[in-house]
Write a protein that holds these residues in place. Structure first.
Motif, PDB file in Angstrom:
ATOM      1  N   VAL A 279       6.651 -18.748 -13.302  1.00 23.99           N
ATOM      2  CA  VAL A 279       7.901 -18.394 -12.995  1.00 23.99           C
ATOM      3  C   VAL A 279       7.931 -16.908 -13.451  1.00 23.99           C
ATOM      4  N   GLY A 280       7.447 -16.832 -14.734  1.00 25.15           N
ATOM      5  CA  GLY A 280       7.425 -15.192 -15.149  1.00 25.15           C
ATOM      6  C   GLY A 280       7.194 -14.376 -14.030  1.00 25.15           C
ATOM      7  N   ILE A 281       5.919 -14.429 -13.426  1.00 23.97           N
ATOM      8  CA  ILE A 281       5.536 -13.363 -12.488  1.00 23.97           C
ATOM      9  C   ILE A 281       6.412 -13.486 -11.205  1.00 23.97           C
TER      10      ILE A 281
ATOM     11  N   THR B  30      -3.571  -8.449 -15.255  1.00 22.51           N
ATOM     12  CA  THR B  30      -4.659  -8.553 -15.520  1.00 22.51           C
ATOM     13  C   THR B  30      -4.808  -8.477 -17.094  1.00 22.51           C
ATOM     14  N   PHE B  31      -4.295  -7.850 -17.916  1.00 22.60           N
ATOM     15  CA  PHE B  31      -4.401  -7.731 -19.126  1.00 22.60           C
ATOM     16  C   PHE B  31      -4.200  -9.152 -19.862  1.00 22.60           C
TER      17      PHE B  31
ATOM     18  N   LEU C  25      -4.091 -15.462  -8.542  1.00 23.75           N
ATOM     19  CA  LEU C  25      -2.741 -15.887  -8.143  1.00 23.75           C
ATOM     20  C   LEU C  25      -1.571 -15.208  -8.596  1.00 23.75           C
ATOM     21  N   GLY C  26      -1.723 -14.697  -9.713  1.00 22.96           N
ATOM     22  CA  GLY C  26      -0.751 -13.574 -10.177  1.00 22.96           C
ATOM     23  C   GLY C  26      -0.673 -12.345  -9.411  1.00 22.96           C
ATOM     24  N   HIS C  27      -1.826 -11.815  -9.043  1.00 19.45           N
ATOM     25  CA  HIS C  27      -1.990 -10.587  -8.318  1.00 19.45           C
ATOM     26  C   HIS C  27      -1.249 -10.920  -6.814  1.00 19.45           C
ATOM     27  N   VAL C  28      -1.579 -12.222  -6.353  1.00 19.49           N
ATOM     28  CA  VAL C  28      -1.238 -12.398  -4.956  1.00 19.49           C
ATOM     29  C   VAL C  28       0.291 -12.599  -4.961  1.00 19.49           C
ATOM     30  N   ASN C  29       0.531 -13.184  -5.900  1.00 21.05           N
ATOM     31  CA  ASN C  29       2.053 -13.388  -6.197  1.00 21.05           C
ATOM     32  C   ASN C  29       2.722 -11.943  -5.844  1.00 21.05           C
TER      33      ASN C  29
END
Lengths: 195, 435
Positions: free
Chosen positions: B143-145, B196-197, B99-103
């Motif tokens: 929120v950060g991403i 990713t990291f 979801l981070g990547h999606v964001n």
């Protein structure tokens, strides 16, 4: 709409949870005058869009016939000037001008009220200086042609600035009247808790 | 008058009005008048202010700004934002920290439609945050991403700050917009690497596997919405439209999608959007108009030249100069509103940059990206405030969530600063020798 309203206006107002003081109502009540002005500017906004689209279409559709409408680009630009100065006046109703209020929000209500009055007066000072200049230009440039539109003179365009400044002044006066009643209520009003 | 005293007046008066909470446009105007009374640059002259104010907004290029704002609003209200998010989810949702990547991907695509980081954070940001929260991510990470990826908005074309810079610096608008494309992708990649990291250290959840039909449906739904960035960027690249015309065409395309095809926007809602866009545009235009008068005072005072000489006395190496400018901009970005900072600092810093041989297009992107990072830093980070408002996460948590993502942003900033080809290659390829 409430969400997107805050979205792009770029308002830099951090939340003021720390402040438990009574709020000052800074929003003016919407009158017929406000509605007409807002309606007018919004219609102009649509017109600008239409002109630019017409320009694109005319350019690509009639490029072979050698027919063009040079006034579309010019008129779009001048209407943008209208939006800038008259729209700015409308923006005062809900205090939508970008301001850094994070410091002032931490002060007690009475201080903030006085601050709002001073801010109003400073804005009045600025617009009166601009009005001096724009009135002069409006007269001076009444004979100066602008370009593709024969009847439109540069004076008319400076006239837009003059009108815009006058309208901002109207809003400042309305705000000052509002603040005056708030001051009356807070400083001398009943139940304010002051002995 | 000595230069230092002069510089002091320029900065101190303006800062005083800013901190006093006078609207930015009027702070600039009042400072201009105060400087005139002090006899810095030029004597008291109301006509000159009016002339500069009029000149500041009488520009066809500037017309792109209301259209970019308008298109962004229509996208958010017309259901396109959600579709782009779904599309991104179908593309990259499966991996760890998916979801981070999606964001990030959704923000990159949305950046191709809207020109403002604040619009990205407010419209798409709320959706991104909600999805990540439901997907089991902590408040801070979500929120950060979201905040970090919002900075891509004004780097990938269209972009409101880049258009304003192009007008001030007198460079090709098409050129600088194209110049932003690769740096925007670099920022996106840097953020994805970090995610990713981070995902592997903190063991973020994986997204659920999707069937082929689901992926296909998301693609089909998002396909038309994806047309907007293609239309905008493609139109400018091919030289078919000027940036202003491309913006107008994008508005019409978005309108057709929202009203006729997705049918998620009613005419009443549209009228509300028009009114709000008009007011936002007017506020921005007035700011630009008055800033034009202030900028004239700066140029008239010869301060930029003096400043440039001082810096060159330290070093005339372009990299060193860029480093100094970067540090200066990061500090300024913390305190000043983007558009105001841009209009004030471009005339000050550009002479220095051109003197040491930095390309104005490269310089513009470095400048804008710096100011975008400023949107994420307290005390005056607009994106932080907007996300706090849109998601309800407390401000301190928002700031804490952003902290780790300063690392990829700074790495991207370093790359953009150190490798001019990143910005200049595409405009040169497409438009020939632009400056």
């Amino acid at each position: 709409m409430a969400e997107t309203k805050d979205a792009t206006s770029g308002e830099i107002t951090p939340p003021t949870e720390t402040n438990n003081e009574p709020e000052i109502r800074k929003e003016l009540r919407e009158t017929v005058f406000d509605r007409i002005l807002l309606w007018l500017c919004s219609v102009v906004f649509c017109l600008v869009l239409v002109f630019v689209i017409v320009q694109v279409l005319v350019r690509y559709v009639t490029v072979h016939i050698g027919f063009s409408l040079p006034w579309t680009e010019e008129l779009a630009r001048y209407l943008l000037v209208l939006i800038a100065f008259i729209g700015s006046a409308v923006a005062f109703r809900k205090q939508e001008h970008i301001a850094i209020t994070s410091l002032i929000d931490h002060f007690p209500t009475k201080v903030r009220l006085v601050h709002s009055v001073v801010a109003c007066l400073l804005i009045m000072f600025f617009i009166s200086v601009v009005t001096i200049g724009s009135v002069k230009f409006t007269y001076k440039m009444m004979v100066m042609p602008t370009g593709a539109i024969p009847w439109l003179k540069a004076g008319h365009l400076y006239g837009i600035i003059t009108i815009g400044m006058a309208l901002i002044a109207v809003y400042q006066v309305r705000l000052l009247i509002k603040y005056a009643t708030e001051i009356k209520r807070l400083f001398w009003g009943k139940g304010s808790g002051r002995s | 008058m000595s230069e230092i005293l002069m510089l002091f007046f320029f900065i101190a008066i303006l800062l005083f009005f800013f901190i006093a909470g006078i609207p930015v446009a009027f702070s600039l105007g009042l400072t201009t008048i105060a400087l005139m009374f002090l006899g810095i640059g030029i004597g008291f002259n109301p006509e000159l202010i009016v002339l500069r104010m009029f000149g500041g907004v009488n520009s066809f290029i500037l017309l792109a700004i209301p259209f970019f704002l308008f298109a962004g609003r229509i996208m958010n209200a017309g259901g396109m934002t959600v579709r782009i998010f779904d599309f991104s989810q179908a593309m990259v949702g499966r991996v760890r920290g998916g979801l981070g990547h999606v964001n990030i991907l959704a923000s990159m695509i949305f950046a191709g439609m809207s020109g403002s980081a604040v619009a990205d954070a407010a419209g798409l940001g709320a959706i991104e945050y909600k999805a990540m929260k439901e997907g089991g991510y902590s408040d801070e990470v979500s929120v950060g991403i979201t905040a970090a990826s919002a900075t891509i908005g004004p780097i990938i074309p269209p972009s409101i700050p880049l258009v304003i810079y192009a007008i001030l610096a007198n460079v090709s608008v098409g050129g600088i917009l194209l110049g932003g494309l690769l740096p925007g992708i670099v920022i996106g990649c840097a953020l994805m690497l970090m995610t990713t990291f981070y995902a592997h250290i903190h063991n973020f959840p994986c997204g659920k596997e999707r069937t082929r039909e689901e992926v296909f449906r998301a693609f089909k739904n998002g396909f038309l919405a994806l047309g907007t960035p293609i239309l905008l960027i493609g139109g400018i690249v091919s030289g078919f439209f000027t940036p202003t015309e491309a913006a107008a065409v994008a508005v019409v395309y978005a309108l057709i999608l929202a009203l006729k095809i997705y049918k998620e926007l009613t005419l009443t809602e549209l009228w509300e959007i028009i009114k709000q866009t008009m007011i936002d545009s007017a506020v921005l235009l007035l700011l630009i108009s008055v800033a034009n008068a202030y900028a004239f005072m700066i140029v008239r005072s010869r301060l930029p030249i003096i400043f440039a000489e001082q810096v060159i006395a330290i070093s005339s190496d372009p990299l060193m100069v860029l480093l100094i400018i970067n540090i200066l901009l990061l500090i300024v970005g913390m305190f000043l509103e983007t558009i105001a900072a841009l209009t004030i600092l471009t005339p000050v810093l550009l002479p220095l940059a051109t003197m040491v041989g930095i390309d104005p297009i490269h310089f513009g992107l470095v400048m804008v990206f710096n100011l975008m990072i400023g949107l994420l830093t307290p005390p005056f980070g607009a994106v932080l405030f907007v996300l706090n408002k849109a998601t309800g996460v407390p401000l301190t948590k928002v700031v804490k969530g952003c902290l780790p993502f300063y690392i990829p942003l700074f790495i991207a900033l370093a790359l953009i600063t150190l490798i001019p080809a990143l910005t200049l290659w595409l405009p040169r390829l497409v438009l020939g020798g632009v400056r």
